[in-house]
Design a protein around this motif. Structure first.
Motif, PDB file in Angstrom:
ATOM      1  N   HIS A 175     -59.836  36.040  16.530  1.00  0.00           N
ATOM      2  CA  HIS A 175     -60.459  36.766  15.013  1.00  0.00           C
ATOM      3  C   HIS A 175     -59.974  38.018  14.680  1.00  0.00           C
ATOM      4  O   HIS A 175     -59.554  38.507  13.685  1.00  0.00           O
ATOM      5  N   TRP A 176     -60.311  38.869  15.733  1.00  0.00           N
ATOM      6  CA  TRP A 176     -60.244  40.367  15.311  1.00  0.00           C
ATOM      7  C   TRP A 176     -58.681  40.607  15.149  1.00  0.00           C
ATOM      8  O   TRP A 176     -58.414  41.641  14.525  1.00  0.00           O
ATOM      9  N   VAL A 177     -57.920  40.194  16.128  1.00  0.00           N
ATOM     10  CA  VAL A 177     -56.442  40.450  16.094  1.00  0.00           C
ATOM     11  C   VAL A 177     -55.926  40.035  14.820  1.00  0.00           C
ATOM     12  O   VAL A 177     -55.142  40.535  13.993  1.00  0.00           O
ATOM     13  N   GLU A 178     -56.271  38.791  14.125  1.00  0.00           N
ATOM     14  CA  GLU A 178     -55.946  38.194  12.989  1.00  0.00           C
ATOM     15  C   GLU A 178     -56.446  39.185  11.927  1.00  0.00           C
ATOM     16  O   GLU A 178     -55.566  39.350  10.881  1.00  0.00           O
ATOM     17  N   LEU A 179     -57.521  39.756  11.995  1.00  0.00           N
ATOM     18  CA  LEU A 179     -57.999  40.566  10.863  1.00  0.00           C
ATOM     19  C   LEU A 179     -57.152  41.905  10.806  1.00  0.00           C
ATOM     20  O   LEU A 179     -56.922  42.199   9.995  1.00  0.00           O
ATOM     21  N   CYS A 180     -56.780  42.256  12.144  1.00  0.00           N
ATOM     22  CA  CYS A 180     -55.915  43.446  11.978  1.00  0.00           C
ATOM     23  C   CYS A 180     -54.548  43.075  11.270  1.00  0.00           C
ATOM     24  O   CYS A 180     -53.990  44.058  10.740  1.00  0.00           O
ATOM     25  N   LEU A 181     -53.888  42.137  11.696  1.00  0.00           N
ATOM     26  CA  LEU A 181     -52.520  41.887  11.427  1.00  0.00           C
ATOM     27  C   LEU A 181     -52.667  41.371   9.994  1.00  0.00           C
ATOM     28  O   LEU A 181     -51.491  41.941   9.032  1.00  0.00           O
ATOM     29  N   ASP A 182     -53.790  40.844   9.177  1.00  0.00           N
ATOM     30  CA  ASP A 182     -53.929  40.661   7.908  1.00  0.00           C
ATOM     31  C   ASP A 182     -53.923  41.805   7.232  1.00  0.00           C
ATOM     32  O   ASP A 182     -53.257  41.978   5.891  1.00  0.00           O
TER      33      ASP A 182
END
Length: 119
Positions: A96-103
């Protein structure tokens, strides 16, 4: 000597970023930072993840109580939050956190290049 970052967490982040081409690792912020497109994405320290997720996502996540605002020189860095590593233990939470960063990464500004490193 105390290690500056959690090696297992760094490995888990590497696994989540394996399909992304432009990933560079740098030591910064007393930890290991993962950069994408020359922009800081996420940084692993011994106790926290420093996540660059943007002001809107940061406000939402701060409201959930899952992280704390990054404060630098007495001012809130609105795009950045600290997530306790103990809170990101579950793989779905880390993802979840990595996806927020990538977004947020395509919208993030690149840091200015140091004049010392200029040709």
């Amino acid at each position: 000597m105390k290690r500056m970052y959690d090696l297992q967490m760094a490995d888990r982040i590497r696994e989540l970023l394996v399909d992304h081409e432009d990933v560079i690792e740098k030591t910064m912020f007393n930890g290991l930072c993962f950069m994408v497109d020359d922009k800081m994405l996420i940084c692993v320290t011994n106790d926290d993840l420093l996540c660059r997720i943007g002001e809107a996502s940061a406000a939402e996540e701060l409201g959930k109580g899952t992280c704390r605002q990054m404060i630098m020189r007495g001012r809130a860095s609105k795009d950045f939050v600290y997530v306790p590593i103990e809170g990101a233990i579950q793989q779905k939470d880390l993802k979840h956190w990595v996806e927020l960063c990538l977004d947020f990464n395509p919208k993030a500004k690149s840091s200015k290049k140091s004049k010392r490193n200029a040709p």
